[in-house]
Design an enzyme around this catalytic site. Structure first.
Site, PDB file in Angstrom:
ATOM      1  N   CYS A 117       0.821  -1.231   0.000  1.00 42.68           N
ATOM      2  CA  CYS A 117       0.000   0.000   0.000  1.00 42.68           C
ATOM      3  C   CYS A 117       0.847   1.270   0.000  1.00 42.68           C
ATOM      4  O   CYS A 117       0.333   2.355  -0.277  1.00 42.68           O
ATOM      5  CB  CYS A 117      -0.940   0.004   1.196  1.00 42.68           C
ATOM      6  SG  CYS A 117      -2.000  -1.443   1.229  1.00 42.68           S
ATOM      7  N   HIS A 261      -3.290   7.071   2.819  1.00 38.28           N
ATOM      8  CA  HIS A 261      -3.696   5.744   2.337  1.00 38.28           C
ATOM      9  C   HIS A 261      -5.090   5.437   2.866  1.00 38.28           C
ATOM     10  O   HIS A 261      -5.408   5.713   4.026  1.00 38.28           O
ATOM     11  CB  HIS A 261      -2.695   4.697   2.827  1.00 38.28           C
ATOM     12  CG  HIS A 261      -3.127   3.300   2.510  1.00 38.28           C
ATOM     13  ND1 HIS A 261      -3.573   2.934   1.254  1.00 38.28           N
ATOM     14  CD2 HIS A 261      -3.195   2.173   3.277  1.00 38.28           C
ATOM     15  CE1 HIS A 261      -3.897   1.649   1.267  1.00 38.28           C
ATOM     16  NE2 HIS A 261      -3.682   1.172   2.485  1.00 38.28           N
ATOM     17  N   ASN A 291      -9.995  -0.318   0.194  1.00 36.26           N
ATOM     18  CA  ASN A 291      -8.525  -0.233   0.198  1.00 36.26           C
ATOM     19  C   ASN A 291      -8.017  -0.757  -1.143  1.00 36.26           C
ATOM     20  O   ASN A 291      -8.092  -1.951  -1.414  1.00 36.26           O
ATOM     21  CB  ASN A 291      -7.983  -1.067   1.366  1.00 36.26           C
ATOM     22  CG  ASN A 291      -6.462  -1.010   1.465  1.00 36.26           C
ATOM     23  OD1 ASN A 291      -5.787  -0.546   0.553  1.00 36.26           O
ATOM     24  ND2 ASN A 291      -5.938  -1.512   2.569  1.00 36.26           N
TER      25      ASN A 291
HETATM   26  N1  ACO Z   1     -18.228  -8.903   9.863  1.00 38.06           N
HETATM   27  C1  ACO Z   1     -18.579  -9.156  11.130  1.00 38.06           C
HETATM   28  N2  ACO Z   1     -17.684  -9.434  12.096  1.00 38.06           N
HETATM   29  C2  ACO Z   1     -16.388  -9.455  11.749  1.00 38.06           C
HETATM   30  C3  ACO Z   1     -15.945  -9.204  10.437  1.00 38.06           C
HETATM   31  C4  ACO Z   1     -16.938  -8.930   9.477  1.00 38.06           C
HETATM   32  N3  ACO Z   1     -16.629  -8.654   8.187  1.00 38.06           N
HETATM   33  N4  ACO Z   1     -14.601  -9.288  10.390  1.00 38.06           N
HETATM   34  C5  ACO Z   1     -14.190  -9.582  11.633  1.00 38.06           C
HETATM   35  N5  ACO Z   1     -15.267  -9.698  12.455  1.00 38.06           N
HETATM   36  C6  ACO Z   1     -15.286  -9.997  13.884  1.00 38.06           C
HETATM   37  C7  ACO Z   1     -14.062 -10.717  14.353  1.00 38.06           C
HETATM   38  O1  ACO Z   1     -14.203 -12.107  14.126  1.00 38.06           O
HETATM   39  C8  ACO Z   1     -14.047 -10.351  15.817  1.00 38.06           C
HETATM   40  O2  ACO Z   1     -14.957 -11.193  16.491  1.00 38.06           O
HETATM   41  P1  ACO Z   1     -14.655 -11.716  17.985  1.00 38.06           P
HETATM   42  O3  ACO Z   1     -14.590 -10.460  18.832  1.00 38.06           O
HETATM   43  O4  ACO Z   1     -15.833 -12.567  18.276  1.00 38.06           O
HETATM   44  O5  ACO Z   1     -13.357 -12.439  17.906  1.00 38.06           O
HETATM   45  C9  ACO Z   1     -14.606  -8.937  15.853  1.00 38.06           C
HETATM   46  O6  ACO Z   1     -15.293  -8.771  14.606  1.00 38.06           O
HETATM   47  C10 ACO Z   1     -13.565  -7.846  16.004  1.00 38.06           C
HETATM   48  O7  ACO Z   1     -12.471  -8.102  15.095  1.00 38.06           O
HETATM   49  P2  ACO Z   1     -11.252  -7.132  14.974  1.00 38.06           P
HETATM   50  O8  ACO Z   1     -10.286  -7.687  13.971  1.00 38.06           O
HETATM   51  O9  ACO Z   1     -10.711  -6.816  16.345  1.00 38.06           O
HETATM   52  O10 ACO Z   1     -11.964  -5.821  14.403  1.00 38.06           O
HETATM   53  P3  ACO Z   1     -11.358  -4.381  14.153  1.00 38.06           P
HETATM   54  O11 ACO Z   1     -12.182  -3.377  14.817  1.00 38.06           O
HETATM   55  O12 ACO Z   1      -9.867  -4.344  14.377  1.00 38.06           O
HETATM   56  O13 ACO Z   1     -11.601  -4.185  12.573  1.00 38.06           O
HETATM   57  C11 ACO Z   1     -10.272  -4.239  10.556  1.00 38.06           C
HETATM   58  C12 ACO Z   1     -10.980  -5.044  11.651  1.00 38.06           C
HETATM   59  C13 ACO Z   1     -11.343  -3.466   9.833  1.00 38.06           C
HETATM   60  C14 ACO Z   1      -9.565  -5.193   9.620  1.00 38.06           C
HETATM   61  C15 ACO Z   1      -9.262  -3.242  11.174  1.00 38.06           C
HETATM   62  O14 ACO Z   1      -8.466  -3.915  12.120  1.00 38.06           O
HETATM   63  C16 ACO Z   1      -8.350  -2.595  10.176  1.00 38.06           C
HETATM   64  O15 ACO Z   1      -8.777  -1.792   9.370  1.00 38.06           O
HETATM   65  N6  ACO Z   1      -7.035  -2.892  10.250  1.00 38.06           N
HETATM   66  C17 ACO Z   1      -6.018  -2.190   9.472  1.00 38.06           C
HETATM   67  C18 ACO Z   1      -5.917  -2.640   8.061  1.00 38.06           C
HETATM   68  C19 ACO Z   1      -4.857  -1.782   7.394  1.00 38.06           C
HETATM   69  O16 ACO Z   1      -4.525  -0.679   7.774  1.00 38.06           O
HETATM   70  N7  ACO Z   1      -4.238  -2.234   6.370  1.00 38.06           N
HETATM   71  C20 ACO Z   1      -3.222  -1.334   5.776  1.00 38.06           C
HETATM   72  C21 ACO Z   1      -2.335  -1.986   4.982  1.00 38.06           C
HETATM   73  S1  ACO Z   1      -3.166  -3.043   3.890  1.00 38.06           S
HETATM   74  C22 ACO Z   1      -1.948  -3.627   2.848  1.00 38.06           C
HETATM   75  O17 ACO Z   1      -0.780  -3.276   2.936  1.00 38.06           O
HETATM   76  C23 ACO Z   1      -2.317  -4.654   1.849  1.00 38.06           C
END
Ligand code: ACO
Length: 334
Positions: A117, A261, A291
């Site tokens: 990214c 980003h 993304n």
């Molecule tokens: N729908 C419903 N529930 C979901 C989903 C979904 N699509 N995805 C995950 N959950 C659940 C999980 O299973 C978890 O359940 P649990 O509490 O029972 O275990 C709960 O939701 C919380 O999961 P988290 O991973 O803690 O959720 P978070 O608030 O962190 O959001 C996300 C996840 C959106 C992926 C976030 O962490 C994020 O944006 N991370 C950064 C990504 C990023 O910046 N990437 C940049 C580089 S990308 C690249 O280089 C290719």
């Protein structure tokens, strides 16, 4: 006294036709429209058609940028394509872009940059060095991805995040006084110790032995520990912004536009808060594009240039973060 500098002479972008909405995703995996919107800020993303490749999106974005810059394909000295989803392992997507643009007669070099990214920020940094060294005068820099091809469509934690697209910029050599339009500084970083938080295993390093079926080996898809990536993304991009301000002797309020980003609206809001800029000074496309990895920053930049938000003289700060981890920033006086 006039000094050599690097100007952004034109920008362009390209999005595939097909929109994939949160409602459609909720039919495919165990999720809801609201969960996706609340946790990520994404409403929809674009998906490349069958037979539409990264180089196709890259070429269309490149053509628009060349037209905006008034530069002919055959006047280019260098073509750089930042991508994590090349058409083929080799040859480089940049060479396919060169041919499809009809820019091959002068045999200008063309190569790909792989910084996930952060790829576009890396590519602009490299292009700037080529121009400042006197080797090149006109460089086409493209960030292009078909990320939908490398997500596991059964993994709800990642497949909801990504989309396809391409953005481009033409960088040209110029001379300018203090206060002229041009790139003010570039900053790139990497820390390979975070490999396992965000990766796609596969390709050459799969360890696949002769006779083994790659389709059942479970390789080749994005694997991410989202929460940990999230924290590092905020920390690293904030540090890059601090370095940029210090190097340029600027205060936070000197920045007119933040073009970050587009991974997650909550990450973007955290960075804006740290930079003490209001969200009205931040270019946001994550709601419509998701993304798009290396394409996300140039797609957002092109949108804000074309709709007139970014104006001549504005200080525009690009900042990105991706797998590796890799991250960086580019400060431009528009
Ligand atoms: N729908 C419903 N529930 C979901 C989903 C979904 N699509 N995805 C995950 N959950 C659940 C999980 O299973 C978890 O359940 P649990 O509490 O029972 O275990 C709960 O939701 C919380 O999961 P988290 O991973 O803690 O959720 P978070 O608030 O962190 O959001 C996300 C996840 C959106 C992926 C976030 O962490 C994020 O944006 N991370 C950064 C990504 C990023 O910046 N990437 C940049 C580089 S990308 C690249 O280089 C290719």
């Amino acid at each position: 006294m006039a000094n050599p500098l690097v100007r952004v002479a034109g920008t362009g972008s390209c999005l595939p036709e097909r929109r994939l909405t949160n409602a459609e995703l909720a039919q495919m995996v165990d999720t809801t429209e609201d969960w996706i919107l609340m946790r990520t800020g994404i409403r929809e993303r674009r998906i490349a058609a069958a037979g539409e490749f990264t180089s196709d999106l890259a070429v269309r974005a490149g053509q628009v940028a060349l037209e905006a810059a008034g530069v002919e394909p055959n006047d280019l000295d260098l073509i750089l394509v930042a991508t994590t989803t090349p058409d083929l392992v080799f040859p480089a997507t940049a060479t396919m872009v060169q041919r499809k643009l009809g820019a091959h007669y002068r045999q200008a070099p063309a190569f790909d940059i792989q910084a996930v990214c952060a790829g576009f920020v890396y590519a602009v940094t490299i292009a700037e060095k080529f121009i400042l060294s006197g080797s090149c005068s006109r460089v086409l820099v493209i960030g292009a991805e078909t990320f939908s091809r490398i997500v596991d469509w059964k993994d709800r934690s990642t497949c909801i995040l990504f989309g396809d697209g391409a953005g481009a910029a033409v960088l040209t050599a110029a001379q300018g006084e203090e206060g002229s339009s041009g790139i003010l500084s570039t900053h790139i970083y990497a820390d390979g110790s975070y490999r396992d938080l965000l990766r796609v295993s596969g390709g050459i390093s799969t360890g696949l032995q002769p006779g083994e079926d790659p389709r059942v080996s479970g390789v080749g898809f994005v694997q991410m520990r989202g929460n940990e990536v999230y924290k590092q993304a905020v920390k690293s991009m904030s540090a890059a912004i601090d370095d940029t301000l210090i190097m340029n002797g600027l205060e936070r309020h000197h920045i007119d536009w933040l073009v970050p980003h587009q991974a997650n609206i909550r990450i973007i809001e955290s960075i804006a808060k740290r930079l003490e800029v209001g969200m009205e000074q931040v270019v946001v496309t994550v709601d419509r594009h998701g993304n798009t990895s290396a394409a996300s920053v140039p797609l957002a930049l092109d949108e804000a240039v074309r709709d007139g938000r970014i104006k001549r003289g504005d200080k525009v700060l690009l900042v990105a973060f991706g797998g590796g981890f890799t991250w960086g920033s580019v400060l431009i006086r528009w």
